[in-house]
Design a protein around this motif. Structure first.
Motif, mmCIF file in Angstrom:
data_model
loop_
_atom_site.group_PDB
_atom_site.id
_atom_site.type_symbol
_atom_site.label_atom_id
_atom_site.label_comp_id
_atom_site.label_asym_id
_atom_site.label_seq_id
_atom_site.Cartn_x
_atom_site.Cartn_y
_atom_site.Cartn_z
ATOM 1 N N PRO A 93 -4.886 80.303 38.969
ATOM 2 C CA PRO A 93 -3.688 80.955 38.432
ATOM 3 C C PRO A 93 -3.061 80.174 37.281
ATOM 4 N N TYR A 94 -2.255 80.883 36.505
ATOM 5 C CA TYR A 94 -1.406 80.211 35.535
ATOM 6 C C TYR A 94 -0.476 79.287 36.309
ATOM 7 N N GLU A 95 -0.097 78.191 35.715
ATOM 8 C CA GLU A 95 0.764 77.223 36.390
ATOM 9 C C GLU A 95 2.077 77.872 36.813
ATOM 10 N N GLY A 96 2.389 77.743 38.091
ATOM 11 C CA GLY A 96 3.624 78.274 38.632
ATOM 12 C C GLY A 96 3.600 79.773 38.910
ATOM 13 N N GLU A 97 2.451 80.413 38.797
ATOM 14 C CA GLU A 97 2.343 81.857 39.032
ATOM 15 C C GLU A 97 1.152 82.149 39.929
ATOM 16 N N ASP A 98 1.064 83.387 40.373
ATOM 17 C CA ASP A 98 -0.107 83.824 41.126
ATOM 18 C C ASP A 98 -1.059 84.639 40.255
ATOM 19 N N THR A 99 -0.691 84.885 39.009
ATOM 20 C CA THR A 99 -1.520 85.663 38.094
ATOM 21 C C THR A 99 -2.710 84.821 37.635
ATOM 22 N N PRO A 100 -3.923 85.382 37.660
ATOM 23 C CA PRO A 100 -5.095 84.584 37.293
ATOM 24 C C PRO A 100 -5.161 84.252 35.803
ATOM 25 N N GLU A 101 -5.449 82.995 35.520
ATOM 26 C CA GLU A 101 -5.724 82.556 34.151
ATOM 27 C C GLU A 101 -7.231 82.497 33.944
ATOM 28 N N PHE A 102 -7.943 82.049 34.990
ATOM 29 C CA PHE A 102 -9.403 81.991 34.978
ATOM 30 C C PHE A 102 -9.920 82.663 36.242
ATOM 31 N N VAL A 103 -11.014 83.375 36.114
ATOM 32 C CA VAL A 103 -11.633 84.075 37.239
ATOM 33 C C VAL A 103 -13.076 83.604 37.351
ATOM 34 N N LYS A 104 -13.539 83.378 38.583
ATOM 35 C CA LYS A 104 -14.940 82.996 38.783
ATOM 36 C C LYS A 104 -15.768 84.279 38.718
ATOM 37 N N CYS A 105 -16.312 84.537 37.564
ATOM 38 C CA CYS A 105 -17.029 85.784 37.290
ATOM 39 C C CYS A 105 -18.315 85.856 38.117
ATOM 40 N N PRO A 106 -18.486 86.931 38.886
ATOM 41 C CA PRO A 106 -19.693 87.058 39.687
ATOM 42 C C PRO A 106 -20.950 87.313 38.852
#
Length: 69
Positions: free
Chosen positions: A12-25
């Motif tokens: 997540p972005y720092e201090g949030e639950d929104t993803p900044e990076f995703v482990k792409c399958p």
């Protein structure tokens, strides 16, 4: 701490639950949201080659909970 959304790991972005990076399958590594946008329309002429190495890449991408996120 690891974060997961419907089985897919993300950072997540720092201090949030929104993803900044995703482990792409598709590539089994963390990607930025801009890289994910590259695959969203699944146009084989526009997708970077590293995202099309798996035989059923279209189905994998469409099944990802971050597809069109």
């Amino acid at each position: 701490m690891k974060y997961f959304y419907k089985g897919v790991e993300y950072i997540p972005y720092e201090g949030e639950d929104t993803p900044e990076f995703v482990k792409c399958p598709l590539v089994d590594e963390f990607i930025e949201d801009g890289d994910c946008l590259e695959t969203r329309d699944l146009n084989p002429y526009l997708i970077l080659p590293r995202f099309t190495k798996k035989e059923n890449y279209r189905e994998i991408c469409e099944a990802c909970p971050f597809h069109n996120y």
